[in-house]
Design a protein around this motif. Structure first.
Motif, PDB file in Angstrom:
ATOM      1  N   ARG A  23       0.847  -1.205   0.000  1.00 26.39           N
ATOM      2  CA  ARG A  23       0.000   0.000   0.000  1.00 26.39           C
ATOM      3  C   ARG A  23       0.874   1.244   0.000  1.00 26.39           C
ATOM      4  O   ARG A  23       0.625   2.210  -0.710  1.00 26.39           O
ATOM      5  CB  ARG A  23      -0.941  -0.003   1.210  1.00 26.39           C
TER       6      ARG A  23
ATOM      7  N   ASP B 165      -2.366  -1.621  12.633  1.00 26.09           N
ATOM      8  CA  ASP B 165      -2.874  -0.434  11.935  1.00 26.09           C
ATOM      9  C   ASP B 165      -4.198   0.054  12.526  1.00 26.09           C
ATOM     10  O   ASP B 165      -4.727   1.076  12.080  1.00 26.09           O
ATOM     11  CB  ASP B 165      -3.032  -0.686  10.427  1.00 26.09           C
TER      12      ASP B 165
ATOM     13  N   ASP C  66      -7.031 -13.851   0.879  1.00 24.16           N
ATOM     14  CA  ASP C  66      -8.056 -13.124   1.640  1.00 24.16           C
ATOM     15  C   ASP C  66      -8.956 -12.313   0.718  1.00 24.16           C
ATOM     16  O   ASP C  66      -8.566 -11.951  -0.390  1.00 24.16           O
ATOM     17  CB  ASP C  66      -7.384 -12.170   2.643  1.00 24.16           C
ATOM     18  N   GLU C  67     -10.131 -12.031   1.211  1.00 24.19           N
ATOM     19  CA  GLU C  67     -11.061 -11.067   0.605  1.00 24.19           C
ATOM     20  C   GLU C  67     -11.190 -11.213  -0.910  1.00 24.19           C
ATOM     21  O   GLU C  67     -11.189 -10.224  -1.628  1.00 24.19           O
ATOM     22  CB  GLU C  67     -10.605  -9.637   0.937  1.00 24.19           C
TER      23      GLU C  67
ATOM     24  N   TYR D  96      -3.843  -6.252  15.053  1.00 23.85           N
ATOM     25  CA  TYR D  96      -3.658  -5.390  13.881  1.00 23.85           C
ATOM     26  C   TYR D  96      -3.077  -4.046  14.304  1.00 23.85           C
ATOM     27  O   TYR D  96      -3.750  -3.199  14.874  1.00 23.85           O
ATOM     28  CB  TYR D  96      -4.985  -5.202  13.127  1.00 23.85           C
TER      29      TYR D  96
ATOM     30  N   HIS E  51      -6.817  -9.016  -4.603  1.00 23.37           N
ATOM     31  CA  HIS E  51      -5.755  -8.048  -4.282  1.00 23.37           C
ATOM     32  C   HIS E  51      -4.677  -8.005  -5.366  1.00 23.37           C
ATOM     33  O   HIS E  51      -3.485  -7.936  -5.057  1.00 23.37           O
ATOM     34  CB  HIS E  51      -5.120  -8.388  -2.927  1.00 23.37           C
TER      35      HIS E  51
ATOM     36  N   TRP F 136     -11.688  -0.279  11.582  1.00 19.06           N
ATOM     37  CA  TRP F 136     -12.784  -1.190  11.261  1.00 19.06           C
ATOM     38  C   TRP F 136     -12.895  -2.338  12.265  1.00 19.06           C
ATOM     39  O   TRP F 136     -13.978  -2.867  12.477  1.00 19.06           O
ATOM     40  CB  TRP F 136     -12.662  -1.728   9.832  1.00 19.06           C
TER      41      TRP F 136
ATOM     42  N   GLU G 147      -2.126   1.353   4.576  1.00 18.60           N
ATOM     43  CA  GLU G 147      -2.940   2.315   3.820  1.00 18.60           C
ATOM     44  C   GLU G 147      -2.682   3.752   4.270  1.00 18.60           C
ATOM     45  O   GLU G 147      -2.660   4.666   3.457  1.00 18.60           O
ATOM     46  CB  GLU G 147      -4.441   2.018   4.010  1.00 18.60           C
TER      47      GLU G 147
ATOM     48  N   TRP H  71      -7.488 -14.043  11.108  1.00 15.30           N
ATOM     49  CA  TRP H  71      -7.466 -12.580  11.225  1.00 15.30           C
ATOM     50  C   TRP H  71      -8.827 -11.960  11.480  1.00 15.30           C
ATOM     51  O   TRP H  71      -8.941 -10.945  12.150  1.00 15.30           O
ATOM     52  CB  TRP H  71      -6.853 -11.939   9.973  1.00 15.30           C
TER      53      TRP H  71
HETATM   54  C1  TNX Z   1      -7.986  -6.400   5.896  1.00 14.64           C
HETATM   55  S1  TNX Z   1      -6.437  -8.654   6.884  1.00 14.64           S
HETATM   56  C2  TNX Z   1      -7.126  -6.872   4.918  1.00 14.64           C
HETATM   57  C3  TNX Z   1      -6.182  -5.933   4.293  1.00 14.64           C
HETATM   58  C4  TNX Z   1      -6.355  -4.533   4.783  1.00 14.64           C
HETATM   59  C5  TNX Z   1      -6.599  -4.523   6.270  1.00 14.64           C
HETATM   60  C6  TNX Z   1      -6.670  -3.165   6.858  1.00 14.64           C
HETATM   61  C7  TNX Z   1      -6.536  -9.077   5.495  1.00 14.64           C
HETATM   62  C8  TNX Z   1      -6.153 -10.456   5.253  1.00 14.64           C
HETATM   63  N1  TNX Z   1      -6.978  -8.196   4.589  1.00 14.64           N
HETATM   64  O1  TNX Z   1      -6.316  -6.000   2.895  1.00 14.64           O
HETATM   65  O2  TNX Z   1      -5.196  -3.818   4.484  1.00 14.64           O
HETATM   66  O3  TNX Z   1      -7.790  -5.223   6.518  1.00 14.64           O
HETATM   67  O4  TNX Z   1      -6.715  -3.221   8.251  1.00 14.64           O
END
Ligand code: TNX
Length: 507
Positions: free
Chosen positions: A166, A396, A317-318, A394, A254, A409, A445, A365
């Motif tokens: 980031r 951050d 992830d995500e 975390y 990502h 968050w 970020e 996580w």
């Molecule tokens: C979640 S934790 C994410 C990241 C973000 C983060 C910000 C995870 C596996 N994915 O892509 O940067 O939250 O806190």
């Protein structure tokens, strides 16, 4: 009269609390160590480092002996030679221990006439040196408190993660971070090397990943990337501090920086600009194209070559832009590719949706119970777990609503929140025997400079280090916060601009 008496009582109580605070003793010596050793027996008197003090090494521990001599020289200005001669009074003796155990354990005995450090291996001796370093005063007299310590870590995996995607951080910045990790006996640095906003490790077979995909970052800054030579240097530097670098390239989501560099990796094949925002979950490799697997295979092959450690992290992830069935097949195929290149796959807990091989590792996580149940799924399949619960680890997350950097968050995470939890009781279905260890991720970020990184990571990362190293019994916030306060001089010596959390009597 009665009201008056009451308020007098209240006043006295308040005064008592105030004096209680003022009398609050920040510990010194063996009572001030972070992480807290498994066993400490304070002794009587002190050992004085003197102009004639030598480091006497035996066995194969000479490299750690030379490192210790360098630290002692730097602090005292004495010559501190390293020798294999017979020890004499005033020497510091470094040798292998007989007890063995995990290679990271050590025994340290400090008596007025001699210091003896016995390491289970090079790593154990190195951690014994870190303990000596914490015991060493910031200024003369150069004395160490007498006593003995028998110490070994609770967990094998004691990590931090830096998101260099980031915002990009230079090799030098990462090395400064590694220095602090080592001082607190952390041994894994997970580097998040790719994300939507940037690709940070040069891959020779796909050069545009960095030439184009590494040329920006969040907010549109210049970005950057590591050449393979620079990356190897970083890996070697970390290794010399007993920190294993764990590289992550995140997939199948990502990946916008990769798709912008090579649009043929997306399903629509359409050109796209570099992404400089902070949204997540919108990009995906095309899991049905053959070229995608050629890409993954070649990237993994080069990463495996650059990585002496056994682990490659593939993210996972995500992946909200990947269909679930596609995701599952993709992860299973990537798992085979990683294995074929001789490494163990690590993924964020979402990989628990796939069929995992027993050697694969999941990283917990998510605060969402439905998502974190995937970690229990993975454990049922035999996987070991790295614990990174977002609300605790975390780095951050903002400390409180007034924190200028970071996100929130997962909530606000005070220094106390980051310390007061246990990896073996955090998640249903995940017990001590399933936990490989702990890791604190720092997503970037909102972080642009090393000073930003330090402000968010420290002091919380010290609490994570203690959770990973020290026995569960005997850990309490009341007591830890005072040892934490005692770390300020060492953190300053290490050049760390840490967050001076309120409520801690910082030295
Ligand atoms: C979640 S934790 C994410 C990241 C973000 C983060 C910000 C995870 C596996 N994915 O892509 O940067 O939250 O806190």
């Amino acid at each position: 009269m009665r009201a008056l008496a009451l308020s007098a009582v209240t006043l006295l109580a308040l005064l008592g609390a105030r004096t209680g605070m003022a009398a609050e003793q920040v510990p010194t010596g063996m009572g001030a160590l972070v992480p807290k050793p498994a066993d400490v027996k304070p002794g009587r008197g002190t050992f004085a480092i003197r102009p004639g003090t030598r480091v006497v090494v035996s066995g194969d521990l000479a490299p750690v002996g030379r490192y210790l001599a360098g630290l002692l020289r730097g602090a005292t200005g004495y010559p501190v030679p390293v020798t294999r001669a017979a020890p004499r009074p005033g020497d510091v003796v470094v040798g292998p221990n007989s007890a063995g155990g995990s290679g990271e354990g050590y025994e340290l005995s400090i008596a007025p006439e001699q210091v003896t450090l016995a390491g289970a291996g090079l790593a154990g001796a190195f951690y014994g040196v870190q303990t000596i370093r914490q015991l060493l005063p910031a200024r003369r007299p150069w004395v160490l408190p007498a006593g003995s310590i028998v110490d070994a870590p609770r967990f094998a995996w004691r990590g931090a993660m830096l998101d260099v995607a980031r915002h990009f951080f230079s090799v030098e910045d990462v090395e400064r971070f590694v220095d602090v990790m080592a001082a607190y006996k952390l041994n894994r640095l997970h580097l998040h090397l790719s994300d939507d906003q940037g690709w940070r490790i040069s891959i020779r077979s796909w050069p545009k990943l960095t030439l184009h995909g590494g040329s920006s970052e969040v907010g549109g800054g210049a970005g950057g990337y590591y050449t393979q030579g620079e990356y190897r240097r970083l890996v070697a530097y970390a290794k010399s501090r007993f920190v294993t670098i764990v590289p992550e390239v995140d997939m199948p989501g990502h990946v916008e920086a990769a798709l912008s560099s090579y649009p043929q990796l997306s399903c629509d094949g359409a050109p796209r600009p570099l992404f400089t925002g902070i949204d997540v979950g919108f990009s995906s490799l095309c899991t049905s194209k053959a070229i995608t697997y050629r890409f993954v295979d070649q990237v993994i092959a080069e990463l495996a070559m650059l990585t002496p450690g056994p682990w490659l992290h593939v993210g996972g992830d995500e992946a909200m832009a990947t269909k679930l069935s596609d995701y599952v097949r993709f992860v299973e195929r990537v798992q085979r590719i990683v294995r074929r290149h001789g490494k163990q796959m690590i993924g964020w807990e979402e990989i628990g949706r796939a069929t995992l091989a027993p050697h694969s590792i999941v990283q917990h996580w998510n605060t969402d119970p439905e998502k974190s149940a995937l970690t229990a799924e993975a454990v049922k399949q035999g996987a070991m777990v790295i614990m990174s619960p977002a609300a605790k680890t975390y780095l951050d997350m903002k400390y409180d609503p007034s924190t200028r950097l970071g996100l929130h968050w997962a909530g606000y995470t005070s220094v106390r929140d980051a310390y007061e939890w246990d990896p073996a009781t955090q998640l249903a279905g995940v017990g001590e025997g399933d936990v490989l260890g702990v890791e604190a991720p720092l997503w970037s970020e909102t972080l642009k400079t090393l000073a930003d990184v330090q402000y968010m990571a420290f002091p919380r990362l010290l609490g994570i280090a203690e959770i990973g190293w020290s026995p569960r019994s005997g850990r309490s916030w009341r007591e830890y916060r005072l040892r934490l306060a005692a770390q300020a001089p060492l953190l300053r010596r290490l050049g760390v601009r840490f967050y001076r959390a309120p409520g801690i009597p910082w030295r």
